[in-house]
Design a protein around this motif. Structure first.
Motif: not given
Lengths: 596, 596
Positions: A433, A429-431, A426, A411, A404, A408
């Motif tokens: 989480x 970052x989403x994957x 991004x 990004x 995480x 981040x």
């Protein structure tokens, strides 16, 4: 947004830190030494770079989709899965008897890492199938193994794990799905399962669901749960596919990330009952599931390393391309690529050193797992099994929390472009989480670390590992240079902090469970930071010794170790303070619900 | 997913920590005391809870959309903006002379916070308009002020800031847009601007773009940039709207979050030149823009607090509802709501204490800003202005980094549900991610903190604040109880760590800029953690004194302060080690590009 598997880094860890030579000395692994590892990793890297990685963005833009109970995978995924299966990658670590390659976990882990780095959504399908295979090998009858395992290994079929229900997430005691015994020895399964990864799709001919459910009059709680095989299509005596079973995908979730991986709601038994077959004995399902879960938890830890590596590669490439601002030291009058700016270096070094530390710890754990399975001496096996089991919640919990943070930073390195979806930063970052959530949240890992892994043996394994850390610190004292000095200092302080917390946990877990468990996640993070730092300390020792052989490669290892010591290991004392913080009848534990 | 503005918490900060009484003693603010604040906040809370918050999810699901150069806002946004404008909210802090309410920043800030918490995407439109108003008031002619400011304040028109170009993000020296002077005193503006928030939309009749561009023969770099007003529709002498200007929205971005807020690519001058009007003098544009930027940076810091509050409220509500697992202390035989589990409390307390600390620091900064503008004594004004300016990069940088952590914990509290978009927790996580990037990344804030805010005055302001922290620690020594003891200990250690880093920065920034700036973000985070901890220490002193008046409210304040001391302030020494870490010709600064 290309991806190149870090084969050189991986081989460095295998050889210098995780003891591939020791693993290759185990019975049955005689052909699985460094050269085999190198050949396998290079082959896997090709598949990942050329086939799987290019589909990663596509999976985010055109997620798998549901229609009338059928799920269609992202275009290109089925062909890629065929290639994956034909290459024999599903069987890498599984028994030759059922068509696998029977390679050590130590070789399988870097391969899994790169598949995940290339395409996290895709990789989940083989990961779950691995879990199903392990459960069947552990508790299935010979007939069940023969019927299901070879087709799972060949990739003709895939597997799933069905634990979660709407009311039963972390707490499996709340499972309500039920299984009614039939005259022919089979069961009829009824219930709703949610969050079933690759629970329905069109990449394989059949799906073997492994399902937790209760038989009539089963005890309450986790001791009344049984495990069942529920195939999507029933399997005839000759192995051919028969009737469609009564399990149906009623919807898939709309998620933050890993969008190409369908997360299914499965309805069992709406039309008379899904036909299921008991695995092992009644009411021992959770026990078998834990076999899958330990493997899956380790696998998810590897996913954390993988997505962090992917994010790092993308950020580093961007930082070498993007021109912005003159150097702060006035060394150029023109704007330079941002990799020259100190804070960008800080971010990249944080990303890379954390990733390398977590990778090394995971591979070391894999090596312990191999020894635990294959060593001729029972005592040695038991000791290594205990170390492996101690490390699993740390590899899972820490690598995913780390992911995480690293994604981040990925990004952040991109600046405003990082917030634009087309850039791709991004997506990582989403994957990422989900990783600290599924297969047991970080809190669940931390509870396991305190309860089963630390307190139960009175801290024996924890202390044994701390002794090893101390030895590394001593070796660092014999090496010159600022990097070794920093690493030694921070490693010693970190080990002291960890030792203090271990003692505290053992002493207080029974007396003050609430207070102790409030420090569980800080304890897990502390253990992760220190044990990964230990690996980077060991890497530094090797790199110092071999520096002249490859100054660029080993020089970077030394720099990363020093950076990690000062920027990451330095957090150890703060985490210890948190782990030992306010307890008992005071502070936030004493607040009423209304006060939140 | 409702939102209730934390008016009681906000008023506590205004009264007990940020000195509303002192602000109300300033000339012109006689009517802006506690009672006014209370009335205004309660009114704002209604609008936010009833009108703006319900549209937040809608904005994520049906983002603003582009078609043939026109942008349509999410359904419902225009009507909400009309209500916002009619309520006079845009003019809250602006001069009565132009139709504003001329309230202190100390009252405006909590109102802005709640608008942002209710709907971050929506709130960006007023935030940018505020910036445009400030720039015009600072540098515009009387005629320009009269022409534009009243319509911006009334909400009839909105404003934008046009800085970024594809090659010029953090580095405005690279701005290439140009402005050619015309015989009538106007200019023709040409160029491409990207990332223009609410750069095109249908919520207002006109959009007043403030644009950075270069006049012919302007000096290179940031000293050759001028500021222009470029209205979407030209404004006739009588104030009515005239011809459409040559500025067009060619696309909007597909973003990770704040999807309802259109992020425009604006093309200036493709059809002969956009008509623009110089603001102030040529080549002084960046100076004026800094006026807007300081306000906007502070505003973005407030956004960080806001989204953190929103995420906390949602997580706390979920934790009180979701039943899962029996308590670890065996106090119940049945599963309980997860707010009873120690790690969930740890997460909620982390979220809340960090949010409360950042809120308090922001309001204290706002109070300094008010005094800096209104105090009759020039010396007092200068001192408070210097403190405000010192705090701006910390409020911006720290509150937004904090928001990333807090919104991530918000997802984690929800477990698997957090990853499902319908739950709403993921939206806050995505929305928050831009805050540490736009209006200057955290690194840009940290550079500002070291260069202009710490080194320039030889650390005078930093040390003055540290003296105040020390006084709070002394007062804590006079109070009994574990909370005060923890806070005092951690505050003293944190202040020592910060003091050490401040000295180091001043001493080394010229001698070793690369090494110093590699520690800039750790320095900023350290300053944020310590100064927010200071505010929570002050809150604890008040709460101890008033505990009997409202045990639930003040008891929670005490618990949060203790928690923050042990779980957050305890990170101070680690950050100091990072800030003071490897420098000069060694470590990651010495790596070549290829080694990354």
């Amino acid at each position: 947004m290309s991806f190149t598997a870090p084969v050189k880094d991986m081989l460095f860890v295998l050889k210098e830190l995780a003891g591939i030579d020791e693993v290759a000395a185990l019975p049955g692994f005689e052909d699985a030494g460094f050269e085999t590892a190198q050949a396998v990793l290079e082959e896997a890297a090709k598949l990942c770079g050329e086939v799987l990685a290019p589909l990663n963005v596509e999976g985010d833009r055109a997620p798998s989709s549901w229609r009338d109970g059928e799920v269609t995978a992202t275009p290109g995924f089925k062909a890629a899965f065929d290639q994956f299966a034909e290459g024999g990658w599903q069987g890498l670590q599984h028994p030759a008897e059922f068509g696998g390659q029977e390679l050590p976990k130590l070789i399988g882990t870097p391969c899994n890492e790169m598949v995940n780095a290339a395409n996290l959504s895709f990789a989940l399908c083989p990961l779950l199938t691995d879990g199903a295979i392990e459960a069947l090998l552990t508790a299935g009858t010979e007939e069940q193994k023969a019927r299901y395992v070879p087709k799972l290994i060949s990739g003709e079929w895939t597997g799933t794990m069905n634990l979660t229900e709407p009311q039963a997430g972390s707490d499996l005691a709340l499972v309500r799905s039920r299984a009614e015994p039939q005259a022919d020895g089979s069961y009829r399964v009824f219930g709703t399962k949610i969050f079933i990864t690759w629970g329905e799709h069109d990449m394989a001919k059949n799906i073997v669901h492994l399902v937790l459910a209760r038989v009539p009059n089963a005890p309450e709680g986790v001791k009344g749960i049984s495990l069942f095989i529920v195939p999507k299509f029933l399997v005839n005596e000759d192995g051919s596919l028969g009737a469609r079973n009564d399990v149906h995908c009623v919807s898939i979730e709309h998620k933050l990330g890993i969008k190409a991986s369908p997360t299914a709601v499965l309805q069992y038994g709406d039309n008379g009952g899904a036909i299921g077959y008991l695995v092992g004995e009644e009411n021992r399902g959770l026990e078998y599931m834990f076999v899958m879960m330990n493997a899956a938890r380790f696998g998810v830890g590897t996913q954390g390393v993988a997505i962090a590596e992917r994010a790092y590669q993308q950020a580093a490439a961007f930082a070498k391309e993007r021109v912005q601002s003159r150097p702060v030291d006035g060394s150029a009058k023109q704007p330079v690529t941002i990799v020259h700016h100190p804070d960008v270096r800080r971010m990249l070094a944080t990303m890379r050193s954390m990733t390398e530390g977590a990778r090394a710890l995971a591979y070391v754990a894999a090596s312990h797992c191999d020894i635990a399975h294959r060593h001729p001496d029972e005592g040695v096996r038991a000791q290594h099994q205990a170390i492996y089991e101690f490390l699993v919640p740390i590899v899972k919990g820490w690598s995913t929390e780390m992911a995480n943070e690293v994604t981040s930073l990925g990004v952040q390195v991109h600046g405003g472009m990082g917030f634009i979806e087309e850039t791709g930063a991004a997506q990582h970052y989403r994957d990422a989480r989900i990783l600290a959530i599924y297969e047991g949240t970080t809190a669940i890992q931390a509870n396991d670390l305190i309860g089963r892994k630390t307190a139960r043996d009175g801290g024996a394994i924890a202390k044994a590992l701390l002794d090893e850390v101390a030895k590394t610190a001593e070796s660092l004292a014999e090496v010159g240079g600022a990097a070794a000095a920093s690493m030694r200092l921070q490693l010693e302080q970190g080990a002291q902090a960890l030792s203090r917390v271990v003692d505290f946990m053992i002493e207080n877990v029974k007396r003050d469970p609430n207070g102790t468990f409030m420090g569980s996640v800080p304890y897990l993070k502390l253990a992760g930071i220190v044990l990964c730092g230990w690996q980077l300390g060991r890497a530094l020792l090797v790199a110092q010794r071999k520096l002249a052989d490859d100054p660029s490669f080993y020089g970077a290892k030394i720099a990363m170790a020093q950076f990690y010591a000062e920027h990451v290991l330095s957090q150890a004392n703060g985490l210890a303070t948190a782990a030992l913080g306010a307890r008992g009848a005071e502070g936030v534990l004493a607040l009423t619900e209304d006060q939140f």
